[in-house]
Design a protein around this motif. Structure first.
Motif, PDB file in Angstrom:
ATOM      1  N   ASP A 178       0.818  -1.218   0.000  1.00 32.67           N
ATOM      2  CA  ASP A 178       0.000   0.000   0.000  1.00 32.67           C
ATOM      3  C   ASP A 178       0.849   1.265   0.000  1.00 32.67           C
ATOM      4  OD1 ASP A 178      -2.198  -1.659   0.088  1.00 32.67           O
ATOM      5  OD2 ASP A 178      -2.388  -1.548   2.263  1.00 32.67           O
ATOM      6  N   GLY A 179       1.939   1.253  -0.762  1.00 30.71           N
ATOM      7  CA  GLY A 179       2.790   2.418  -0.845  1.00 30.71           C
ATOM      8  C   GLY A 179       3.705   2.629   0.348  1.00 30.71           C
ATOM      9  N   MET A 180       3.718   1.699   1.304  1.00 25.09           N
ATOM     10  CA  MET A 180       4.554   1.817   2.494  1.00 25.09           C
ATOM     11  C   MET A 180       5.593   0.701   2.503  1.00 25.09           C
ATOM     12  SD  MET A 180       1.610   2.737   5.325  1.00 25.09           S
ATOM     13  CE  MET A 180       0.560   1.367   4.832  1.00 25.09           C
ATOM     14  N   TRP A 181       6.673   0.925   3.258  1.00 25.28           N
ATOM     15  CA  TRP A 181       7.771  -0.031   3.345  1.00 25.28           C
ATOM     16  C   TRP A 181       7.874  -0.569   4.762  1.00 25.28           C
ATOM     17  CZ3 TRP A 181      10.156  -1.637  -0.978  1.00 25.28           C
ATOM     18  CH2 TRP A 181      10.023  -0.858  -2.124  1.00 25.28           C
ATOM     19  N   PHE A 182       8.045  -1.892   4.861  1.00 20.66           N
ATOM     20  CA  PHE A 182       8.116  -2.546   6.166  1.00 20.66           C
ATOM     21  C   PHE A 182       9.283  -3.530   6.191  1.00 20.66           C
ATOM     22  CE2 PHE A 182       3.671  -1.484   5.443  1.00 20.66           C
ATOM     23  CZ  PHE A 182       3.298  -0.876   6.633  1.00 20.66           C
ATOM     24  N   LEU A 183       9.769  -3.782   7.392  1.00 16.13           N
ATOM     25  CA  LEU A 183      10.690  -4.883   7.643  1.00 16.13           C
ATOM     26  C   LEU A 183      10.018  -5.849   8.608  1.00 16.13           C
ATOM     27  CD1 LEU A 183      14.184  -3.181   8.066  1.00 16.13           C
ATOM     28  CD2 LEU A 183      13.502  -4.756   6.249  1.00 16.13           C
ATOM     29  N   TYR A 184       9.935  -7.115   8.209  1.00 17.41           N
ATOM     30  CA  TYR A 184       9.427  -8.153   9.094  1.00 17.41           C
ATOM     31  C   TYR A 184      10.637  -8.893   9.655  1.00 17.41           C
ATOM     32  CZ  TYR A 184       4.642  -7.561   7.331  1.00 17.41           C
ATOM     33  OH  TYR A 184       3.399  -7.055   7.014  1.00 17.41           O
ATOM     34  N   ALA A 185      10.948  -8.640  10.921  1.00 15.29           N
ATOM     35  CA  ALA A 185      12.148  -9.178  11.549  1.00 15.29           C
ATOM     36  C   ALA A 185      11.799 -10.385  12.407  1.00 15.29           C
ATOM     37  CB  ALA A 185      12.820  -8.105  12.402  1.00 15.29           C
ATOM     38  N   THR A 186      12.600 -11.445  12.282  1.00 14.23           N
ATOM     39  CA  THR A 186      12.439 -12.635  13.110  1.00 14.23           C
ATOM     40  C   THR A 186      13.309 -12.500  14.343  1.00 14.23           C
ATOM     41  OG1 THR A 186      12.102 -13.970  11.120  1.00 14.23           O
ATOM     42  CG2 THR A 186      12.589 -15.142  13.152  1.00 14.23           C
ATOM     43  N   VAL A 187      12.697 -12.592  15.517  1.00 16.07           N
ATOM     44  CA  VAL A 187      13.438 -12.442  16.774  1.00 16.07           C
ATOM     45  C   VAL A 187      13.293 -13.715  17.608  1.00 16.07           C
ATOM     46  CG1 VAL A 187      13.183  -9.940  16.812  1.00 16.07           C
ATOM     47  CG2 VAL A 187      11.467 -11.356  17.941  1.00 16.07           C
ATOM     48  N   GLU A 188      14.313 -13.970  18.432  1.00 10.89           N
ATOM     49  CA  GLU A 188      14.307 -15.126  19.329  1.00 10.89           C
ATOM     50  C   GLU A 188      13.807 -14.701  20.703  1.00 10.89           C
ATOM     51  OE1 GLU A 188      14.977 -18.295  19.104  1.00 10.89           O
ATOM     52  OE2 GLU A 188      15.693 -18.448  17.026  1.00 10.89           O
ATOM     53  N   VAL A 189      12.789 -15.395  21.199  1.00  4.98           N
ATOM     54  CA  VAL A 189      12.184 -15.071  22.492  1.00  4.98           C
ATOM     55  C   VAL A 189      12.363 -16.264  23.429  1.00  4.98           C
ATOM     56  CG1 VAL A 189      10.062 -14.421  23.685  1.00  4.98           C
ATOM     57  CG2 VAL A 189      10.489 -13.593  21.369  1.00  4.98           C
ATOM     58  N   ALA A 190      12.825 -15.997  24.621  1.00  2.00           N
ATOM     59  CA  ALA A 190      12.936 -17.058  25.625  1.00  2.00           C
ATOM     60  C   ALA A 190      11.541 -17.439  26.122  1.00  2.00           C
ATOM     61  CB  ALA A 190      13.801 -16.585  26.793  1.00  2.00           C
ATOM     62  N   VAL A 191      11.312 -18.730  26.267  1.00  5.40           N
ATOM     63  CA  VAL A 191       9.999 -19.200  26.715  1.00  5.40           C
ATOM     64  C   VAL A 191      10.158 -19.974  28.026  1.00  5.40           C
ATOM     65  CG1 VAL A 191       8.991 -19.301  24.415  1.00  5.40           C
ATOM     66  CG2 VAL A 191      10.226 -21.269  25.272  1.00  5.40           C
ATOM     67  N   PRO A 192       9.167 -19.882  28.921  1.00  2.00           N
ATOM     68  CA  PRO A 192       9.254 -20.609  30.183  1.00  2.00           C
ATOM     69  C   PRO A 192       8.926 -22.087  30.004  1.00  2.00           C
ATOM     70  CG  PRO A 192       7.182 -19.420  30.060  1.00  2.00           C
ATOM     71  CD  PRO A 192       7.955 -19.042  28.826  1.00  2.00           C
ATOM     72  N   GLU A 193       9.226 -22.858  31.041  1.00  3.23           N
ATOM     73  CA  GLU A 193       8.846 -24.268  31.042  1.00  3.23           C
ATOM     74  C   GLU A 193       7.324 -24.394  31.137  1.00  3.23           C
ATOM     75  OE1 GLU A 193      10.686 -27.009  30.740  1.00  3.23           O
ATOM     76  OE2 GLU A 193      12.497 -25.822  30.429  1.00  3.23           O
ATOM     77  N   LEU A 194       6.794 -25.434  30.505  1.00  3.10           N
ATOM     78  CA  LEU A 194       5.355 -25.665  30.572  1.00  3.10           C
ATOM     79  C   LEU A 194       4.944 -26.046  31.988  1.00  3.10           C
ATOM     80  CD1 LEU A 194       4.674 -27.717  27.284  1.00  3.10           C
ATOM     81  CD2 LEU A 194       4.299 -25.281  27.684  1.00  3.10           C
ATOM     82  N   ILE A 195       3.835 -25.502  32.434  1.00  2.93           N
ATOM     83  CA  ILE A 195       3.318 -25.854  33.751  1.00  2.93           C
ATOM     84  C   ILE A 195       2.694 -27.244  33.704  1.00  2.93           C
ATOM     85  CG2 ILE A 195       2.842 -23.427  34.252  1.00  2.93           C
ATOM     86  CD1 ILE A 195      -0.160 -24.094  33.851  1.00  2.93           C
TER      87      ILE A 195
END
Length: 383
Positions: free
Chosen positions: A168-185
């Motif tokens: 739509d006439g705009m410029w974007f960056l889709y960045a992949t980031v690493e997120v720490a996740v907790p242990e499953l309860i």
């Protein structure tokens, strides 16, 4: 755990022209690579490089990394195409549509997303700018913006591959980031979630999500699409494209809100989440024509994916269960009969006489199956 963060670029007119030239060159090269891959019958990344790498690098002024990403993008597109062919998305073998798809090479729009890695893109977080490779040279000092959470994510988390997107006439960056996740309860029971057409979601606590008001919105959008499609003018087609994107954004927002509410409730009560496995639901069910339109007008897969990643980030177990007969089976006595559900909203057990909301009853059955599924997978078998 990987998440995708969207930030908006704010290039000057000269920088925007360079970005546009880059996307055009990369995607024109990708179309050429796709034709060559089809001609030589080679769809593996490293094998295909022998046929096309030097040609596209010199012919389209691509850097070494950009040329490799173009080739990988084509191979990924063919892998996706073959997966869709195997699942029957393009019809049965021998059908006209399937023959056409199998015969023609994959194509790319001029503004299709282009991957970038750390050698082609760097971030200057203090100045809130990026340095990005283009076919006209390196662009330095391109400003970017986003929500506080998005800016914080790209600044404080490890950033992997990014996609340059023009929309739509705009410029974007889709960045992949690493997120720490907790242990499953270890869950104390499960919150069952029934997904449907009238009620987008209904949980085993008796809470319905996005019901009547949202269905009215969907019907209005459907009527508007029908009128614009019947008109058929160029301006009507442009308006259709804008409405499609607006409706998609609205659906994503509603799905985010529903998923966040369900995950928050499960976390508050120490329970896991049980959902139906709706893979291939459109191919399995037989519906009248008006019902098909309604079924296809909402992204249940998107809602399921939002639930999955939000639950994982919160450390909440999520299991998928078999959805068959959940709406016909009594959650109290287990009696199954098609006549237990006289209409869409009502459930009346013909064995024990229990009366309930049909979606609530189905959600209770899903919750019970979630407990069984979790126990079967996570508890040792007794000899």
């Amino acid at each position: 755990m990987k998440l995708v963060v969207q930030v908006k670029l704010l290039p000057t007119p000269g920088q925007a022209a360079a970005l546009e030239s880059t996307l055009r060159a990369c995607n024109t090269a990708a179309c050429e690579v796709a034709v060559t891959a089809r001609q030589v019958g080679c769809y593996r990344n490293y094998d295909l490089r022998k046929h096309v790498y030097q040609g596209i690098k010199v012919g389209y002024r691509l850097g070494a990394q950009a040329a490799q990403h173009v080739i990988k993008k084509v191979c990924d597109a063919y892998a996706t195409l073959n997966a869709n062919l195997r699942t029957g998305r393009y019809g049965q073998p021998g059908s006209r549509r399937r023959r056409r798809v199998e015969a023609n090479p994959v194509g790319f729009r001029w503004d299709a997303a282009q991957p970038y890695d750390a050698r082609m893109l760097s971030w200057q977080h203090d100045a809130r700018t990026v340095s990005i490779w283009t076919v006209d040279g390196r662009l330095k000092g391109v400003p970017f913006t986003g929500s506080p959470d998005q800016v914080k994510a790209v600044a404080g988390l490890p950033v992997g591959e990014c996609d340059l997107v023009h929309r739509d006439g705009m410029w974007f960056l889709y960045a992949t980031v690493e997120v720490a996740v907790p242990e499953l309860i270890c869950p104390d029971g499960f919150l069952g979630v029934d997904m449907g057409i009238v009620n987008i979601a209904y949980d085993s606590d008796g809470t319905g999500y996005a019901c009547g008001r949202l269905n009215g919105y969907r019907r209005r959008q459907q009527r508007l699409r029908r009128r614009l499609q019947a008109k058929g003018t160029q301006s009507a087609r442009r308006l259709l494209a804008r409405r499609r994107r607006k409706e998609a954004r609205h659906a994503a927002h509603v799905n985010h809100v529903i998923a966040k509410t369900i995950v928050t409730e499960a976390a508050r009560t120490g329970r896991g989440i049980a959902v139906e496995d709706l893979t291939g639901i459109r191919d399995r069910v037989r519906l009248r024509k008006p019902q098909r339109v309604t079924l296809s007008s909402w992204s249940f897969h998107q809602l399921g994916s939002f639930l999955a990643y939000k639950a994982r980030r919160a450390g909440i177990p999520l299991v998928q269960v078999d959805p068959r007969y959940t709406s016909q089976t009594c959650n109290r006595c287990g009696h199954r009969d098609r006549r237990n559900r006289p209409d869409q909203e009502t459930f009346i057990c013909r064995s024990c006489g229990v009366v309930a909301h049909a979606d609530h009853n189905a959600a209770l059955n899903i919750a019970s199956r979630g407990v069984e599924r979790w126990g079967a997978v996570n508890r040792p078998h007794v000899a």
